[in-house]
Motif scaffolding. Structure first.
Motif, mmCIF file in Angstrom:
data_model
loop_
_atom_site.group_PDB
_atom_site.id
_atom_site.type_symbol
_atom_site.label_atom_id
_atom_site.label_comp_id
_atom_site.label_asym_id
_atom_site.label_seq_id
_atom_site.Cartn_x
_atom_site.Cartn_y
_atom_site.Cartn_z
ATOM 1 N N PHE A 81 0.477 -1.674 -0.091
ATOM 2 C CA PHE A 81 0.387 -0.294 -0.184
ATOM 3 C C PHE A 81 0.886 1.424 -0.093
ATOM 4 O O PHE A 81 0.925 2.205 -0.559
ATOM 5 C CB PHE A 81 -0.990 0.169 1.001
ATOM 6 C CG PHE A 81 -1.364 0.784 1.202
ATOM 7 C CD1 PHE A 81 -2.471 1.718 0.415
ATOM 8 C CD2 PHE A 81 -1.311 2.426 2.175
ATOM 9 C CE1 PHE A 81 -3.588 2.653 0.358
ATOM 10 C CE2 PHE A 81 -2.532 3.399 1.757
ATOM 11 C CZ PHE A 81 -3.714 3.335 0.612
ATOM 12 N N LYS A 82 1.888 1.428 0.512
ATOM 13 C CA LYS A 82 2.993 2.963 1.345
ATOM 14 C C LYS A 82 3.849 2.587 -0.343
ATOM 15 O O LYS A 82 3.626 3.888 -0.729
ATOM 16 C CB LYS A 82 3.895 2.962 2.276
ATOM 17 C CG LYS A 82 3.060 2.288 3.280
ATOM 18 C CD LYS A 82 4.166 2.370 4.100
ATOM 19 C CE LYS A 82 3.688 2.368 5.689
ATOM 20 N NZ LYS A 82 4.959 2.706 6.733
ATOM 21 N N ASP A 83 4.212 1.993 -1.216
ATOM 22 C CA ASP A 83 4.663 2.288 -2.954
ATOM 23 C C ASP A 83 3.114 2.587 -3.195
ATOM 24 O O ASP A 83 3.184 3.528 -4.330
ATOM 25 C CB ASP A 83 5.173 1.403 -3.006
ATOM 26 C CG ASP A 83 6.323 0.213 -1.576
ATOM 27 O OD1 ASP A 83 6.718 1.706 -2.020
ATOM 28 O OD2 ASP A 83 6.678 -1.017 -1.391
ATOM 29 N N TYR A 84 1.959 2.301 -3.143
ATOM 30 C CA TYR A 84 1.313 2.016 -4.347
ATOM 31 C C TYR A 84 1.011 3.786 -3.911
ATOM 32 O O TYR A 84 0.787 4.279 -5.120
ATOM 33 C CB TYR A 84 -0.043 1.120 -3.795
ATOM 34 C CG TYR A 84 -1.603 1.688 -5.212
ATOM 35 C CD1 TYR A 84 -1.072 1.202 -6.515
ATOM 36 C CD2 TYR A 84 -2.471 2.401 -4.372
ATOM 37 C CE1 TYR A 84 -2.219 1.479 -7.074
ATOM 38 C CE2 TYR A 84 -3.275 2.925 -5.642
ATOM 39 C CZ TYR A 84 -3.124 2.720 -6.911
ATOM 40 O OH TYR A 84 -4.268 2.541 -7.423
ATOM 41 N N GLN A 85 0.602 3.918 -2.968
ATOM 42 C CA GLN A 85 -0.009 5.174 -2.386
ATOM 43 C C GLN A 85 0.165 6.795 -3.152
ATOM 44 O O GLN A 85 0.997 7.718 -3.138
ATOM 45 C CB GLN A 85 -0.459 5.582 -0.845
ATOM 46 C CG GLN A 85 -1.176 6.789 0.313
ATOM 47 C CD GLN A 85 -1.070 7.326 1.344
ATOM 48 O OE1 GLN A 85 0.323 6.161 1.539
ATOM 49 N NE2 GLN A 85 -2.459 6.852 1.681
ATOM 50 N N LEU A 86 2.051 6.126 -2.862
ATOM 51 C CA LEU A 86 3.411 6.936 -3.590
ATOM 52 C C LEU A 86 3.238 7.846 -5.152
ATOM 53 O O LEU A 86 3.494 9.132 -5.352
ATOM 54 C CB LEU A 86 4.758 7.145 -2.908
ATOM 55 C CG LEU A 86 5.586 8.104 -2.460
ATOM 56 C CD1 LEU A 86 5.590 9.840 -2.355
ATOM 57 C CD2 LEU A 86 7.267 7.893 -2.660
ATOM 58 N N LEU A 87 3.288 6.325 -5.476
ATOM 59 C CA LEU A 87 2.733 6.769 -6.996
ATOM 60 C C LEU A 87 1.868 7.286 -7.448
ATOM 61 O O LEU A 87 1.204 8.177 -8.510
ATOM 62 C CB LEU A 87 2.820 4.848 -7.146
ATOM 63 C CG LEU A 87 4.327 3.999 -7.437
ATOM 64 C CD1 LEU A 87 3.735 2.811 -7.870
ATOM 65 C CD2 LEU A 87 5.213 4.665 -8.528
#
Length: 156
Positions: free
Chosen positions: A76-82
């Motif tokens: 989720f954190k990676d997706y959220q920054l993208l």
């Protein structure tokens, strides 16, 4: 509803476009950020099809499913920054602001593509039926650490 393979094909088209734009990231960082996010969207939709046999109904639905699904929430954190990078690139509120006031082109390449998108892909690969068909981000090799000069033998 598109199939897992159709989503992978779209992710691969986004990958090709991303690789085409990366050499010009200084000129087009907002497009690199946007395409990196949409590659993640297509990977996510492929995983949703593989795991649950469904597509998401909106960006919010996709975001909530990643955040709450026990197998996906670590991504989720990676997706959220993208997602954030893409939204800033697409919808700058201040017409005098620039995307690069949020993130430099070098950080778009290093952080969004080679760290966040790469890690997101790696976290999602185990859930794809045919992970070999997905074109993957390959971070450039890290520079070798400097070699310390040889020390002359101590005089005794």
């Amino acid at each position: 509803m598109a199939s897992e393979n159709e989503h992978i094909a779209l992710a691969n088209k986004n990958h090709d476009c991303l690789m085409h734009l990366l050499p010009n990231v200084a000129t087009h960082p907002e497009w690199v950020a946007t395409i990196a996010f949409y590659k993640a969207v297509q990977i996510t939709e492929a995983v949703f099809d593989a795991l649950m046999g469904k597509d998401s109904t909106s960006h919010k639905d996709r975001e909530e499913t990643i955040k709450r699904h026990p197998k996906l929430k670590s991504a989720f954190k990676d997706y959220q920054l993208l997602l954030t990078g893409s939204r800033i690139a697409r919808y700058l509120a201040d017409p005098h602001a620039t995307f690069t006031s949020w993130m430099s082109p070098q950080d778009v390449e290093k952080i969004l593509v080679y760290q966040r998108l790469h890690r997101f892909e790696q976290q999602m690969l185990p859930f794809l039926t045919d992970s070999k068909s997905l074109k993957k981000i390959v971070p450039p090799p890290s520079p070798a650490p400097p070699i310390a000069p040889a020390q002359p033998p101590a005089n005794k």
